[in-house]
Design an enzyme around this catalytic site. Structure first.
Site, PDB file in Angstrom:
ATOM      1  N   PHE A 138       0.857  -1.181   0.000  1.00 40.54           N
ATOM      2  CA  PHE A 138       0.000   0.000   0.000  1.00 40.54           C
ATOM      3  C   PHE A 138       0.894   1.232   0.000  1.00 40.54           C
ATOM      4  O   PHE A 138       2.085   1.131   0.299  1.00 40.54           O
ATOM      5  CB  PHE A 138      -0.899  -0.009   1.249  1.00 40.54           C
ATOM      6  CG  PHE A 138      -2.340  -0.307   0.941  1.00 40.54           C
ATOM      7  CD1 PHE A 138      -2.702  -1.476   0.294  1.00 40.54           C
ATOM      8  CD2 PHE A 138      -3.340   0.587   1.299  1.00 40.54           C
ATOM      9  CE1 PHE A 138      -4.036  -1.751   0.017  1.00 40.54           C
ATOM     10  CE2 PHE A 138      -4.672   0.315   1.027  1.00 40.54           C
ATOM     11  CZ  PHE A 138      -5.029  -0.841   0.392  1.00 40.54           C
ATOM     12  N   GLN A 188      -9.579  14.230   3.554  1.00 41.22           N
ATOM     13  CA  GLN A 188      -8.772  13.616   2.490  1.00 41.22           C
ATOM     14  C   GLN A 188      -9.555  13.450   1.182  1.00 41.22           C
ATOM     15  O   GLN A 188     -10.697  12.987   1.193  1.00 41.22           O
ATOM     16  CB  GLN A 188      -8.267  12.249   2.945  1.00 41.22           C
ATOM     17  CG  GLN A 188      -7.249  11.644   1.975  1.00 41.22           C
ATOM     18  CD  GLN A 188      -6.686  10.316   2.482  1.00 41.22           C
ATOM     19  OE1 GLN A 188      -7.394   9.312   2.554  1.00 41.22           O
ATOM     20  NE2 GLN A 188      -5.431  10.325   2.858  1.00 41.22           N
ATOM     21  N   HIS A 239      -9.428  11.814  -2.850  1.00 47.86           N
ATOM     22  CA  HIS A 239      -8.792  10.786  -3.677  1.00 47.86           C
ATOM     23  C   HIS A 239      -8.891  11.233  -5.134  1.00 47.86           C
ATOM     24  O   HIS A 239      -9.945  11.709  -5.557  1.00 47.86           O
ATOM     25  CB  HIS A 239      -9.523   9.457  -3.465  1.00 47.86           C
ATOM     26  CG  HIS A 239      -8.755   8.273  -3.924  1.00 47.86           C
ATOM     27  ND1 HIS A 239      -8.551   8.013  -5.261  1.00 47.86           N
ATOM     28  CD2 HIS A 239      -8.125   7.287  -3.248  1.00 47.86           C
ATOM     29  CE1 HIS A 239      -7.831   6.903  -5.375  1.00 47.86           C
ATOM     30  NE2 HIS A 239      -7.562   6.450  -4.171  1.00 47.86           N
ATOM     31  N   LEU A 264     -14.985   4.772  -6.173  1.00 47.35           N
ATOM     32  CA  LEU A 264     -13.535   4.847  -6.328  1.00 47.35           C
ATOM     33  C   LEU A 264     -13.021   3.853  -7.363  1.00 47.35           C
ATOM     34  O   LEU A 264     -13.462   2.705  -7.390  1.00 47.35           O
ATOM     35  CB  LEU A 264     -12.917   4.517  -4.972  1.00 47.35           C
ATOM     36  CG  LEU A 264     -11.502   5.011  -4.728  1.00 47.35           C
ATOM     37  CD1 LEU A 264     -11.497   6.525  -4.686  1.00 47.35           C
ATOM     38  CD2 LEU A 264     -10.998   4.453  -3.417  1.00 47.35           C
ATOM     39  N   GLU A 322      -6.010   3.377  -7.029  1.00 44.96           N
ATOM     40  CA  GLU A 322      -4.745   4.028  -7.352  1.00 44.96           C
ATOM     41  C   GLU A 322      -3.895   3.124  -8.242  1.00 44.96           C
ATOM     42  O   GLU A 322      -3.007   3.591  -8.952  1.00 44.96           O
ATOM     43  CB  GLU A 322      -4.017   4.280  -6.029  1.00 44.96           C
ATOM     44  CG  GLU A 322      -3.121   5.470  -6.024  1.00 44.96           C
ATOM     45  CD  GLU A 322      -2.836   5.938  -4.600  1.00 44.96           C
ATOM     46  OE1 GLU A 322      -3.771   6.055  -3.812  1.00 44.96           O
ATOM     47  OE2 GLU A 322      -1.659   6.174  -4.311  1.00 44.96           O
ATOM     48  N   ARG A 364      -1.322  11.328  -3.424  1.00 43.58           N
ATOM     49  CA  ARG A 364      -2.757  11.527  -3.597  1.00 43.58           C
ATOM     50  C   ARG A 364      -3.182  12.986  -3.516  1.00 43.58           C
ATOM     51  O   ARG A 364      -3.921  13.475  -4.369  1.00 43.58           O
ATOM     52  CB  ARG A 364      -3.500  10.797  -2.466  1.00 43.58           C
ATOM     53  CG  ARG A 364      -4.078   9.495  -2.860  1.00 43.58           C
ATOM     54  CD  ARG A 364      -4.868   8.937  -1.689  1.00 43.58           C
ATOM     55  NE  ARG A 364      -4.951   7.489  -1.821  1.00 43.58           N
ATOM     56  CZ  ARG A 364      -5.616   6.711  -0.986  1.00 43.58           C
ATOM     57  NH1 ARG A 364      -6.248   7.228   0.045  1.00 43.58           N
ATOM     58  NH2 ARG A 364      -5.653   5.420  -1.167  1.00 43.58           N
ATOM     59  N   HIS A 387     -12.926  11.597   0.349  1.00 44.66           N
ATOM     60  CA  HIS A 387     -12.755  10.167   0.621  1.00 44.66           C
ATOM     61  C   HIS A 387     -12.767   9.812   2.103  1.00 44.66           C
ATOM     62  O   HIS A 387     -13.348   8.816   2.498  1.00 44.66           O
ATOM     63  CB  HIS A 387     -11.442   9.710   0.000  1.00 44.66           C
ATOM     64  CG  HIS A 387     -11.191   8.241   0.087  1.00 44.66           C
ATOM     65  ND1 HIS A 387     -12.109   7.313  -0.370  1.00 44.66           N
ATOM     66  CD2 HIS A 387     -10.154   7.534   0.584  1.00 44.66           C
ATOM     67  CE1 HIS A 387     -11.628   6.096  -0.167  1.00 44.66           C
ATOM     68  NE2 HIS A 387     -10.457   6.207   0.427  1.00 44.66           N
ATOM     69  N   ARG A 423      -4.226  10.282   6.442  1.00 49.36           N
ATOM     70  CA  ARG A 423      -4.088   8.893   6.861  1.00 49.36           C
ATOM     71  C   ARG A 423      -3.600   8.042   5.698  1.00 49.36           C
ATOM     72  O   ARG A 423      -3.860   8.345   4.534  1.00 49.36           O
ATOM     73  CB  ARG A 423      -5.393   8.348   7.408  1.00 49.36           C
ATOM     74  CG  ARG A 423      -6.439   8.123   6.356  1.00 49.36           C
ATOM     75  CD  ARG A 423      -7.178   6.827   6.579  1.00 49.36           C
ATOM     76  NE  ARG A 423      -8.186   6.681   5.559  1.00 49.36           N
ATOM     77  CZ  ARG A 423      -8.055   5.867   4.518  1.00 49.36           C
ATOM     78  NH1 ARG A 423      -6.961   5.137   4.346  1.00 49.36           N
ATOM     79  NH2 ARG A 423      -9.022   5.780   3.625  1.00 49.36           N
TER      80      ARG A 423
END
Lengths: 624, 259
Positions: free
Chosen positions: A141, A255, A257, A267, A270, A301, A369, A405
């Protein structure tokens, strides 16, 4: 009015609420969970990626430890987090994941031997160890030094939620679904439960509880474009803020995205860009290299989201009935790659957009997001301001995420915080006795009744109009890029909307039984207050940190802003009251460069030696 | 682009004594990539705020928005209007209790059946937080997840002939849920325990084999295969006393949960 009694009331039955409920029920307490939807439909079920925990079983996670996980988390937070909490989280995460395995989660497991993995679109070989065969595997990740994300195919949230809900069934935890909490019952010092509205019947019901938990998730629906489910409207934060004594923490940390799809804002991963996808504008021109010559689409991001917005503001967005958007192009990756490595994207595009990404461009735009802010709680999950009130998960500002985060840390937080806070709730109940005050219940009830009556008499705008205007104001003025002028406009616009919520009208006149319009109308004033809290907090925070990016203050300013915003809302006010506290009680990792994202830092004063503590040493100190 | 869609929507509010079940017509201009999620919200917000329906994730993940679309149970969120004719007829899922218009009470139904089939891992072990996790073969973990993917939308129950006739039929979703525990080594239930749970007409023997459940499942879960597996296992359990072990072991082809 029906009155229900219990030891623990969880407002919310997603992963965090259920994990706390399970802990309390295992200790023998009587627990009720309230939920707007059946519990297995909660937004936790939508999380696909996985949960970060330093198990270190996979070869790419070899040598991982809670300390490395901690370091990644603090850097990810842009030093905005509480390091004591981040340490508790990193240490507990491996235990929490093993516990979920024990309860029945079918985690993907280590298969020994040579495997092909992809990185930046290129394949490489790695050999999993024989001795780790059958242990919990992990995947890569963003922003992590090791592969640390435990996963169940692409349905981690679903699998963990169903497992926890099964455990709830086994323990006999009651779930009252289609209930919406409208007010906390409290006397200014002690929380005693909630007044909730039954969404089936429209009746108000009282829940009296020794400990009340807010676990209602985030508030993505304050924005027009969000990846969040339709129930993520900030209900928990609203009832906490309504008390006038419970502060919300760091609400300005929101946040975005880069690749939410248009129109439904689902979504797409990524991974599309990671594997070589590009972003195109209305002229099908690849614009990202102009802004970020080195990293292009693969900048972080927040950076990509900002550049996309900037480009659309210049008039290069694609016009659509759903607003401007850009294109994501993965056509050149080819049919085989798209239908295997990006199968989920392939399915989402066909089912929801009617687009075949092998031959067609995918409409995307930056989309809200995650909410880093929430009900401010201490390391035990106990809310500031009201005894007996707790919060966990995205609803809370516990605060291990600071201003940004990392992927995989939110889902992990739900079960880790649920476990930690659940034990603290049990400790609290063991040493507690509550005197119930009927007056407090009557006050809370009257408040909600008056709001319903006033809605039935209102003559102004309907709730959907006001909600839409609020969402547009948030997108326009309190989005990815922020500056003083726009934020002030946002605050002014939202204050005007807040005023109009006082005379809201029910277009459907209010009907018996289910009434979705009434449910929404009861929410809107609180949503506008949350929106104002975000906008006003962002206006006052004159720096850029993590997801909070000020064009007029591009530096991360540790000298003035290494602190957490606390926002309370006094009755009758039109703005929140802001105060600030230290971001962290001590430093294991002193402020420094994140190693990605660039940007200048205004250094703060040196951290005094007594506040600098090594990871292990502090752990012993705490254990003692 | 540019079509005018006609929606025929079932209307009834059981909480209102004056309400009578009827169909109501709405029209809407179609826009690109329009789903029923978008269309229904547009109708509610711009034409009729009294219209009741359920959505949650609106991404095909949570299972909230099962409804009967032109005669077929399906998730409304991932149904494109472009794939439907100009006239779209919407009904609530049958079998479940109606809450209003297109909204039905799947929560109570699934909670009840979950309790009935004891939908949890049965084990006498205690969790030890200092011990490493018990190992599992990855292939088996994938097999369990393949059955665990059910979102409890209720489409299979709504499409089921037996469920329409018998109130106590647990449906394909529950048999699939038990099949998931049956192959999970962490669950210590024996075949005889499963026999007690589903070895009658409210369980595996109620199924008439019409295959509609399998046909409408939006997650493409192999529901009929699981019914076959569980029915065979339960049948063998019921006659095991008269079949020699060596034949029985050949027939089962599933983990032996009798030891």
């Amino acid at each position: 009015m029906r009155i229900h009694y219990c030891d623990v009331l969880s407002v919310g039955a997603g992963l965090a609420g259920e994990r706390v409920a399970v802990e309390a029920a295992q200790a023998g307490y009587n627990v009720i969970c309230l939920s707007i939807v059946p519990p297995r439909r909660s937004h936790s079920s939508a999380a696909q990626g996985g949960m970060q925990a330093a198990l270190g079983n996979s070869i790419m996670g070899d040598g991982d430890s809670p300390e490395i996980h901690f370091n990644d988390t603090v850097k990810g937070s842009d030093w905005g987090c509480d390091q004591e909490v981040a340490r508790i989280f990193a240490e507990q995460a491996p235990i929490a994941m093993r516990e979920m395995a024990f309860m029945g989660v079918p985690w993907n497991r280590v298969v020994p031997g040579e495997h092909t993995y992809y990185k930046g679109g290129k394949p490489f070989q790695a050999t999993e160890k024989k001795e780790n065969e059958g242990l919990i595997h992990s995947r890569a990740f963003g922003g992590t030094a090791k592969w640390r994300t435990c996963y169940t195919s692409d349905g981690t949230g679903h699998a963990v939620l169903f497992t926890l809900d099964n455990r709830m069934l086994q323990l006999g935890v009651q779930v009252h679904d289609r209930m919406q909490a409208e007010a906390l019952i409290h006397d200014g010092e002690r929380c005693m439960g909630v007044i909730a509205r039954n969404l089936r019947t429209g009746e108000l019901e009282a829940y009296i509880a020794n400990a009340t938990l807010i676990a209602t998730g985030g508030f993505g629906r304050l924005y027009r474009a969000t990846t969040n489910a339709v129930i993520c409207d900030g209900g928990g934060q609203i009832i906490a803020q309504d008390t006038g004594v419970v502060p919300l923490g760091n609400m300005e940390a929101v946040q975005f995205h880069p690749t939410g799809t248009v129109p439904t804002d689902i979504l797409v991963t990524e991974g599309c860009r990671g594997d070589g996808g590009t972003l195109l504008d209305v002229n099908e021109y690849r614009f990202m290299p102009d802004y970020e010559p080195e990293k292009a689409e693969l900048a972080s991001r927040d950076v990509v989201s900002r550049r996309m917005t900037e480009h659309m503001r210049k008039g290069f967005g694609v016009k659509s009935p759903y607003g401007d958007h850009l294109w994501l192009d993965i056509r050149h990756l080819g049919e085989k790659h798209i239908t295997t490595n990006l199968r989920e994207v392939y399915d989402i595009c066909r089912h929801f957009l009617g687009v075949n990404p092998i031959h067609q461009l995918i409409p995307v735009r930056p989309t809200q997001h995650y909410s880093m802010g929430g009900v401010r709680v201490n390391k035990d999950g106990h809310a500031y301001g009201l005894k007996g009130l707790f919060a966990a998960g995205e609803a809370a500002c516990w605060d291990m995420h600071g201003f940004n985060r990392l992927g995989g840390n939110s889902l992990a937080e739900t079960v880790v915080a649920g476990r930690v806070v659940g034990k603290k709730v049990v400790e609290f109940l063991q040493g507690d006795s509550m005197t119930f005050k009927a007056d407090a219940m009557q006050d809370a009830l009257k408040g909600v009744e008056q709001r319903i009556e006033s809605l039935k008499k209102g003559t102004g705008d309907d709730c959907y109009t006001l909600r839409n205007e609020m969402q547009d104001a948030m997108m326009e003025y309190v989005g990815i890029f922020r500056n003083g002028k726009d934020l002030q406009k946002g605050v002014d616009t939202l204050q005007e909307i807040l005023e109009r919520t006082k005379n809201m009208r029910l277009a459907g006149k209010g009907q018996r039984g289910q009434d979705a319009e009434m449910a929404m109308a009861l929410r809107v004033p609180g949503m506008v207050r949350l929106a104002l809290t975000i906008a006003y907090g962002a206006l006052k925070r004159t720096e850029s940190r993590g997801a909070h990016a000020r064009e007029d203050y591009p530096e991360r300013n540790d000298r003035d802003w290494l602190k957490r915003t606390l926002a309370t809302w006094k009755p009758g006010d039109t703005l929140p009251t802001l105060s600030y506290e230290e971001a962290t009680p001590f430093f294991i990792l002193p402020p420094g460069d994140r190693g990605y994202g660039g940007g200048k830092i205004i250094d703060g004063p040196d951290i005094p030696a007594e506040k600098l503590v090594p990871f292990a040493e502090k752990k012993e100190a705490q254990g003692a | 682009m540019g079509r005018t869609l006609t929606f025929e929507i079932f209307r009834y509010n059981p909480a209102d004594p004056d309400s009578k079940p009827h169909m109501q017509t709405y029209t809407l201009e179609e826009t690109p990539s329009m789903t029923l999620f978008i269309a229904l919200n547009k109708i509610r917000e711009e034409q009729d705020p009294t219209l009741q329906f359920d959505f949650c994730c609106r991404a095909g993940i949570c299972g909230s928005c099962g409804m009967v679309i032109n005669g077929r149970p399906c998730l409304a969120c991932h149904t494109q209007t472009a794939d439907l004719p100009d006239k779209i007829t919407l009904h609530p899922l049958p079998v479940f209790k109606l809450l209003g218009d297109l909204s039905v009470d799947t929560g109570t139904w699934f909670r009840g059946v979950g309790k009935k089939i004891e939908s949890w891992i049965h084990t006498k072990k205690q969790f030890d937080e200092n011990a490493p996790e018990e190992r599992m073969d990855n292939e088996l973990a994938n097999q369990i997840f393949e059955l665990d993917r059910c979102v409890e939308c209720g489409c299979c129950v709504a499409a089921c002939g037996t469920a329409r006739m018998r109130d106590d039929f647990i449906g394909a979703t529950s048999i699939n849920r038990l099949a998931r525990f049956y192959i999970d080594p962490r669950d210590e239930r024996k075949s005889s325990d499963y026999y007690e749970l589903i070895g009658d007409d409210s369980g595996v023997f109620g199924c008439m084999g019409l295959l509609a459940c399998d046909n409408v499942c939006p997650k493409q879960i192999p529901l009929q295969d699981q019914l076959g597996v569980m029915r065979r296992m339960v049948t063998l359990e019921s006659v095991k006393a008269i079949i020699p072990d060596f034949i029985r072991n050949k027939l089962v082809g599933c983990p032996d949960k009798n030891d």
